[in-house]
Scaffold this active site. Structure first.
Site, mmCIF file in Angstrom:
data_model
loop_
_atom_site.group_PDB
_atom_site.id
_atom_site.type_symbol
_atom_site.label_atom_id
_atom_site.label_comp_id
_atom_site.label_asym_id
_atom_site.label_seq_id
_atom_site.Cartn_x
_atom_site.Cartn_y
_atom_site.Cartn_z
ATOM 1 N N GLY A 153 0.736 -1.492 0.036
ATOM 2 C CA GLY A 153 -0.256 0.370 -0.393
ATOM 3 C C GLY A 153 0.751 1.392 0.078
ATOM 4 N NE ARG A 154 -2.974 5.059 0.191
ATOM 5 C CZ ARG A 154 -4.145 5.607 0.200
ATOM 6 N NH1 ARG A 154 -4.933 6.495 0.140
ATOM 7 N NH2 ARG A 154 -5.048 5.215 1.581
ATOM 8 C CB ILE A 155 1.966 3.577 4.700
ATOM 9 C CG1 ILE A 155 1.145 4.382 5.490
ATOM 10 C CG2 ILE A 155 3.341 3.326 6.177
ATOM 11 C CD1 ILE A 155 0.382 4.075 6.220
ATOM 12 C CB THR A 234 4.275 1.480 12.860
ATOM 13 O OG1 THR A 234 4.395 0.887 10.679
ATOM 14 C CG2 THR A 234 5.881 2.049 13.229
ATOM 15 N NE ARG A 236 -5.030 0.002 12.891
ATOM 16 C CZ ARG A 236 -4.490 1.015 13.041
ATOM 17 N NH1 ARG A 236 -3.400 1.117 12.428
ATOM 18 N NH2 ARG A 236 -5.096 2.739 12.265
ATOM 19 C CD GLU A 265 -3.237 1.413 20.130
ATOM 20 O OE1 GLU A 265 -3.425 2.666 20.165
ATOM 21 O OE2 GLU A 265 -2.055 0.369 19.098
ATOM 22 C CG HIS A 285 -1.068 4.152 17.708
ATOM 23 N ND1 HIS A 285 -2.503 3.151 18.377
ATOM 24 C CD2 HIS A 285 -0.334 4.473 16.959
ATOM 25 C CE1 HIS A 285 -2.682 3.677 16.693
ATOM 26 N NE2 HIS A 285 -1.631 3.897 15.483
#
Length: 322
Positions: A153-155, A234, A236, A265, A285
């Site tokens: 994906g983008r990240i 980073t 889930r 969280e 996070h």
């Protein structure tokens, strides 16, 4: 409109330039985190538009049923924390920009910071320096090693670009369709999932959390990692089989981990196993938590409120409401 913003821990939102977009509205901002349904129902009883900061608060049916004035939920990105069907049942529009073509560079940058911090033992070396013991060991360089990115994906692509800049070899693993796209774009892909975990020196997870990706990284996958390898998450926590990472680290595969996300969280358990390990770097996070990222995200979120007020809701994920 009566607008409520939840979970703005450091009262940052009102300091953003885009906050001016809500001028003239009755805005309430809560800085603490609450998940108790009774308390949330009391806080939100008069709310017409609810602003969520990512997935910090779960919006489920028992709460929605007690919010008769709620008309709009405005947020950004994925929405596994919202019962969308119940929103539709109750007449609540959910607007959530998926920001196509715009990765979270903040998350990609933090990912790379964690890679370097773990490989060079920066937090541990800092603690050693504070204790007056100078250096505690020898770290590892990145150049020439293999960076594995799980997800195309983008990240993930942004992180791969950072890896290339550091002279790393890049290898992707993802769904069959995504691997095909990676190959078309000139990237190497692993021959199989086991090969991916076995061959990479650093593996970074960059997948959205769906039913199909929940626990996609298993204890068996981790058992094939090198004892010198680093796993970075980073994305889930629920991408990894429960307990598998802690056990894998105890067994020596992988040899290190860097983690920014947790099953529950905010995670305030100081006895959490990951916090007790010298070969783990943990952050609370922080992936998307930068002023620049907030400005971009809340611009979208507030624009969705304005669009709703103008009678033309945008980025609606329950179009049955239109």
């Amino acid at each position: 409109m009566k607008i409520t913003i939840l979970d703005d821990y450091f009262d940052t939102v009102r300091t953003l330039g885009c906050f001016e977009k809500l001028k003239g509205h009755d805005v309430t901002i809560w800085n603490d985190h609450v998940q108790d349904v009774d308390e949330l129902a009391e806080r939100l009883k008069d709310t017409e538009a609810l602003v969520l900061i990512r997935e910090r608060t779960h919006i489920r049916a028992p709460l929605l049923d007690r919010l008769p004035r709620l008309k709009l939920i405005s947020q950004r990105s994925v929405f596994p924390h919202i019962d969308v069907e119940d929103c539709t049942r109750l007449g609540v529009i959910v607007s959530s920009s998926q920001h196509p073509g715009t990765p979270s560079y903040a998350t990609a940058e933090l990912t790379w910071g964690l890679v370097i911090a773990a490989m060079r033992q920066i937090p541990q070396q800092m603690e050693s320096l504070k204790a007056g013991t100078w250096q505690i060991g020898v770290g590892n360089t990145l150049r020439g090693r293999t960076l594995g990115v799980f997800g195309y994906g983008r990240i993930g692509r942004a992180v791969a670009a950072y890896g290339e800049a550091f002279g790393m070899n890049i290898m992707f693993w993802a769904s069959e369709e995504s691997r095909a796209r990676a190959k078309e774009d000139g990237f190497a892909t692993a021959a199989g999932k086991t090969d991916f975990f076995a061959q990479c020196d650093v593996i970074s997870l960059h997948l959205r959390l769906y039913d199909s990706t929940r626990y996609i990284v298993t204890a068996d996958d981790l058992s094939h990692m090198k004892p010198t390898a680093l796993l970075v998450n980073t994305s889930r926590a629920q991408l990894i089989e429960p307990g598998a990472l802690v056990q894998g680290l105890r067994d020596g595969r992988p040899g290190m981990a860097a983690v920014d996300v947790y099953e529950d969280e905010p995670m305030r358990d100081t006895e959490h196993p990951l916090l007790q390990m010298d070969n783990v770097v943990c952050t609370p996070h922080l992936g998307y938590v930068t002023r620049e990222e907030y400005e971009m995200q809340f611009t979208d979120i507030f624009d969705q409120i304005i669009a709703y007020q103008d009678g033309a809701p945008s980025n609606v994920i329950n179009p049955e409401m239109l």
